[in-house]
Design an enzyme around this catalytic site. Structure first.
Site, PDB file in Angstrom:
ATOM      1  CG  MET A  17      -1.865  -1.338   1.278  1.00  0.00           C
ATOM      2  SD  MET A  17      -2.684  -1.430   2.861  1.00  0.00           S
ATOM      3  CE  MET A  17      -1.374  -2.048   3.809  1.00  0.00           C
ATOM      4  CD  GLN A  25      -6.781   4.270   1.097  1.00  0.00           C
ATOM      5  OE1 GLN A  25      -6.680   5.051   0.187  1.00  0.00           O
ATOM      6  NE2 GLN A  25      -5.759   3.850   1.992  1.00  0.00           N
ATOM      7  CB  THR A  53       0.278   2.412   4.405  1.00  0.00           C
ATOM      8  OG1 THR A  53      -0.472   3.558   4.266  1.00  0.00           O
ATOM      9  CG2 THR A  53      -0.430   1.025   5.175  1.00  0.00           C
ATOM     10  CG  ASN A  54       2.250   7.513   7.428  1.00  0.00           C
ATOM     11  OD1 ASN A  54       2.627   8.007   8.391  1.00  0.00           O
ATOM     12  ND2 ASN A  54       3.247   7.108   6.492  1.00  0.00           N
ATOM     13  CB  THR A  55      -3.562   6.345   4.553  1.00  0.00           C
ATOM     14  OG1 THR A  55      -2.989   7.466   3.923  1.00  0.00           O
ATOM     15  CG2 THR A  55      -5.000   6.637   4.339  1.00  0.00           C
ATOM     16  CB  CYS A 102       2.345   9.646   2.233  1.00  0.00           C
ATOM     17  SG  CYS A 102       1.823   8.478   0.947  1.00  0.00           S
ATOM     18  CB  THR A 103       5.105   4.741   3.325  1.00  0.00           C
ATOM     19  OG1 THR A 103       3.954   4.414   2.540  1.00  0.00           O
ATOM     20  CG2 THR A 103       4.841   4.750   4.861  1.00  0.00           C
ATOM     21  CD  GLU A 104       3.298   5.092  -1.419  1.00  0.00           C
ATOM     22  OE1 GLU A 104       3.199   3.914  -1.148  1.00  0.00           O
ATOM     23  OE2 GLU A 104       2.606   5.739  -0.553  1.00  0.00           O
TER      24      GLU A 104
END
Length: 230
Positions: free
Chosen positions: A10, A52, A83-85, A196-198
């Protein structure tokens, strides 16, 4: 050495960063041919993303809870959700397993406090920036949180889903993010969380003098340190 359960996919681009950072940390600390003991469950992000935006968070919790139970059965000692979300539903997921889930906002707060940061900007998906589930974890620990204005939040989030999660790095998007970082700094942020991990794929510390806190790196390093009881 403890076994790390990684709940990834994710997106898978940032999950590969977790795997690399965890193993780099173990190698640095233990030397030789040491590597981390990991179990990875990678979900189909297309399914999660639809839940989501349809506000079907209970469905996401069902899917991710199933995944975490699989990690637990496979022998993981604790779980890292990459993932943060999706920490929006971490309590629902935690209720489905007995092993602990290491919360990304908590370990980020620990790093902020270590560096004596008490006012910070936050970038991430619109869910992470505009809802309370993430910010409140920081506020409860005495950290004031600043987010961009609504229009900028929408654009930041769109870049994550439409570009970064697809592995696309665009210079215009990078410059926009750096502009927002500067604006948050001008509003009093002592640093900015890449929540956000990206995002760490797009901007790095070398791009700005404003301190950046990359949650992917912070989370992954903590997971590795816990595995070797550091």
């Amino acid at each position: 050495m403890k076994t790390i359960g990684l709940l990834g996919g994710m997106s898978w681009e940032s999950t590969t960063d977790y795997y690399r950072l965890i193993n780099e940390t173990v190698k640095k600390e233990l030397g030789g041919l040491h590597s981390a003991k990991c179990i990875l469950y990678s979900v189909d992000f297309e399914e999660i993303e639809k839940y989501q935006f349809a506000n079907q968070w209970d469905e996401s919790a069902r899917v991710l809870g199933d995944a975490c139970r699989s990690l637990e059965r496979a022998g993981a000692d604790y779980i890292v959700i990459c993932t943060n979300t999706m920490h929006k539903i971490v309590d629902q997921i935690q209720a489905q397993v007995k092993i602990p889930i290491i919360h990304i906002a908590d370990v980020t707060a620990q790093e902020l406090k270590r560096q004596k940061i008490d006012r910070v900007g936050l970038l991430g998906t619109k869910f992470t920036m505009e809802e309370d589930f993430y910010k409140n974890r920081l506020i409860e620990k005495g950290i004031d949180v600043i987010i961009p204005n609504h229009d900028d939040c929408e654009k930041i989030s769109a870049i994550i889903y439409d570009e970064l999660c697809l592995g696309q790095i665009n210079e215009d998007s990078k410059q926009f993010y750096l502009k927002v970082v500067d604006e948050l700094h001008q509003q009093g942020a002592q640093g900015v969380i890449l929540g956000c991990t990206e995002i760490g794929e797009l901007i790095q510390q070398k791009d700005t003098t404003v301190p950046l806190f990359d949650t992917t790196r912070i989370h992954a390093v903590k997971a590795a340190e816990m595995a070797i009881d550091k």
